[in-house]
Design a protein around this motif. Structure first.
Motif, PDB file in Angstrom:
ATOM      1  N   ALA A   3       8.311   6.376  -1.545  1.00 45.79           N
ATOM      2  CA  ALA A   3       7.611   5.151  -1.130  1.00 45.79           C
ATOM      3  C   ALA A   3       7.326   4.235  -2.329  1.00 45.79           C
ATOM      4  O   ALA A   3       7.630   3.032  -2.282  1.00 45.79           O
ATOM      5  CB  ALA A   3       6.313   5.498  -0.402  1.00 45.79           C
ATOM      6  N   LEU A   4       6.759   4.792  -3.387  1.00 43.55           N
ATOM      7  CA  LEU A   4       6.456   3.965  -4.556  1.00 43.55           C
ATOM      8  C   LEU A   4       7.745   3.427  -5.182  1.00 43.55           C
ATOM      9  O   LEU A   4       7.824   2.261  -5.571  1.00 43.55           O
ATOM     10  CB  LEU A   4       5.654   4.766  -5.593  1.00 43.55           C
ATOM     11  N   GLY A  50      -0.827   5.292   8.220  1.00 45.09           N
ATOM     12  CA  GLY A  50       0.015   6.326   8.798  1.00 45.09           C
ATOM     13  C   GLY A  50       0.395   7.346   7.762  1.00 45.09           C
ATOM     14  O   GLY A  50      -0.302   7.544   6.760  1.00 45.09           O
ATOM     15  N   ASP A  51       1.547   7.987   7.998  1.00 42.95           N
ATOM     16  CA  ASP A  51       1.969   9.014   7.049  1.00 42.95           C
ATOM     17  C   ASP A  51       3.189   8.530   6.312  1.00 42.95           C
ATOM     18  O   ASP A  51       4.275   8.707   6.634  1.00 42.95           O
ATOM     19  CB  ASP A  51       2.238  10.328   7.777  1.00 42.95           C
ATOM     20  N   SER A  95       2.260  -1.481   4.511  1.00 38.98           N
ATOM     21  CA  SER A  95       2.055  -0.075   4.196  1.00 38.98           C
ATOM     22  C   SER A  95       3.418   0.599   4.125  1.00 38.98           C
ATOM     23  O   SER A  95       4.178   0.559   5.086  1.00 38.98           O
ATOM     24  CB  SER A  95       1.191   0.592   5.275  1.00 38.98           C
ATOM     25  N   TRP A  96       3.691   1.218   2.991  1.00 39.68           N
ATOM     26  CA  TRP A  96       5.001   1.872   2.800  1.00 39.68           C
ATOM     27  C   TRP A  96       4.918   3.300   3.306  1.00 39.68           C
ATOM     28  O   TRP A  96       4.735   4.229   2.539  1.00 39.68           O
ATOM     29  CB  TRP A  96       5.420   1.787   1.332  1.00 39.68           C
ATOM     30  N   LEU A  97       5.078   3.470   4.618  1.00 40.18           N
ATOM     31  CA  LEU A  97       4.965   4.800   5.210  1.00 40.18           C
ATOM     32  C   LEU A  97       6.271   5.559   5.064  1.00 40.18           C
ATOM     33  O   LEU A  97       7.320   4.971   4.888  1.00 40.18           O
ATOM     34  CB  LEU A  97       4.597   4.672   6.681  1.00 40.18           C
ATOM     35  N   ILE A 107       0.850  -1.197   0.000  1.00 42.01           N
ATOM     36  CA  ILE A 107       0.000   0.000   0.000  1.00 42.01           C
ATOM     37  C   ILE A 107       0.885   1.245   0.000  1.00 42.01           C
ATOM     38  O   ILE A 107       1.787   1.373   0.828  1.00 42.01           O
ATOM     39  CB  ILE A 107      -0.923   0.018   1.235  1.00 42.01           C
ATOM     40  N   VAL A 108       0.606   2.149  -0.946  1.00 42.02           N
ATOM     41  CA  VAL A 108       1.367   3.402  -1.035  1.00 42.02           C
ATOM     42  C   VAL A 108       0.395   4.562  -0.887  1.00 42.02           C
ATOM     43  O   VAL A 108      -0.596   4.643  -1.622  1.00 42.02           O
ATOM     44  CB  VAL A 108       2.112   3.506  -2.385  1.00 42.02           C
TER      45      VAL A 108
END
Lengths: 98, 130, 130
Positions: free
Chosen positions: A14-15, C129-130, A96-98, A4-5
């Motif tokens: 992130a991507l 999150g961020d 999740s790529w935070l 998830i980006v």
């Protein structure tokens, strides 16, 4: 694995991290929040997303909120929040790529 | 921790990976992430830490925080071994892009390629990113 | 399927808590269970009952309270993160000698072990999150 980006590719890497690191086999990319900007037609990221080697999904409510509904590149799949849930349930794991 | 005590579930062991992609001090994520890692040791899970992108900056030697009056938490990474947390994975591409090598890091880590890191991630049950 | 969620950002500044809420609602509509939502980092600010948004805006705190109460979701605010940021429940306020508490209905304050436990006991843990 579902990746998830939620960040614009013009803001963070992130991507780029997903495209560099993710094991393609069995994986998919889901763009949410500002992440959806990556799927804009004719954007600088279109080519890299097309070469991702993984299915790419875009969260439609986020794309709509940002005025992207008619400006998305070909080849991406639109999902609503229910589709988001299905993607999480349908992959063995999620990051999740935070 | 009282909330840890009531957990008795016949030895479920999952693969947990904590993914660090942010530098220390500029934001609190690295510090509070480390707090989760320490707590996770009490649950006897298969825990690993991944450092990529700016997350590799968390591990560089020579952090001196007197001037910013913040706690230097970098020694904690060296203490993880005492908690039986020994799987510290660092992505080579992220290190090299930042002009770093393994010698610049304050703790023993396993340096791996992006592809190897991706493999490792795909084998996890739970991935928590900070 | 049994889901848990981690929310790492506070209300209004970041979309993370909105996305998490919409995800939770959609999962429930599909017959899944949300076991726990764990609020960490600035995410703890989603649980203060002193929040008063303008009337024409969504009330993020009340929305979580209602969803949690109606669907029996364990809404957990991390105690360490909460204390740093000025969120106290009644007990903790007493213990710390403070004259006010501010936890919204349906939320409770507990330790980081609750996050790890959610990872162990849920089929999927999704981080927003961020």
């Amino acid at each position: 694995m579902l990746h998830i980006v939620n960040k614009s590719p013009f803001d963070t890497n992130a991507l780029a991290g997903v495209l560099r690191v993710a094991k393609k086999e069995g994986s998919a990319v889901l763009l949410i929040e500002d992440g959806v900007y990556a799927a804009a037609k004719n954007s600088a990221t279109e080519a890299s997303l097309k070469a991702a080697g993984m299915p790419v999904y875009v969260l439609q409510p986020d794309a709509d909120a940002r005025g992207l509904q008619n400006r998305l590149m070909d080849g991406v799949n639109m999902v609503d929040y229910g589709g988001f849930v299905d993607l999480v349930a349908g992959h063995d794991n999620v990051q999740s790529w935070l | 921790m009282s909330d840890d005590m009531d957990f008795e579930e016949g030895g479920t062991v999952k693969k947990f990976m904590f993914v660090n992609r942010k530098a220390p001090y500029g934001t609190i994520y690295a510090l509070e992430g480390l707090e989760v890692v320490l707590i996770s040791a009490a649950f006897d899970q298969d825990v690993s830490l991944a450092f990529l992108d700016d997350g590799v900056f968390q591990l560089v030697k020579g952090q001196k925080t007197d001037g910013v009056e913040m706690k230097n938490f970098s020694p904690t990474y060296r203490a993880l071994e005492g908690y039986d947390i020994e799987k510290l994975y660092v992505e080579r591409e992220s290190l090299e892009a930042r002009g770093l090598s393994e010698d610049d890091l304050l703790v023993d880590v396993q340096v791996m390629s992006a592809a190897e890191m991706g493999d490792m991630m795909s084998q996890q049950d739970v991935v928590i990113s900070f | 399927m049994k889901f848990s969620i981690m929310v790492s950002e506070g209300p209004y500044t970041h979309q993370a808590t909105d996305s998490a809420y919409q995800f939770a609602k959609a999962a429930l509509a599909k017959g899944h269970e949300i076991m726990r939502v764990f609020f960490y980092h600035d995410g703890v600010n989603n649980g203060t009952r002193l929040t008063v948004p303008p009337q024409d805006d969504r009330h993020i705190v009340n929305r979580w309270s209602e969803l949690g109460t109606k669907n029996n979701i364990d809404l957990v605010i991390c105690i360490a993160a909460a204390q740093r940021r000025g969120l106290l429940d009644e007990n903790e306020a007493k213990r710390q000698g403070k004259n006010a508490d501010n936890i919204a209905p349906g939320f409770r304050i507990s330790g980081l072990g609750q996050l790890v436990e959610a990872g162990i006991q849920s089929d999927r843990l999704v981080v927003f999150g961020d």
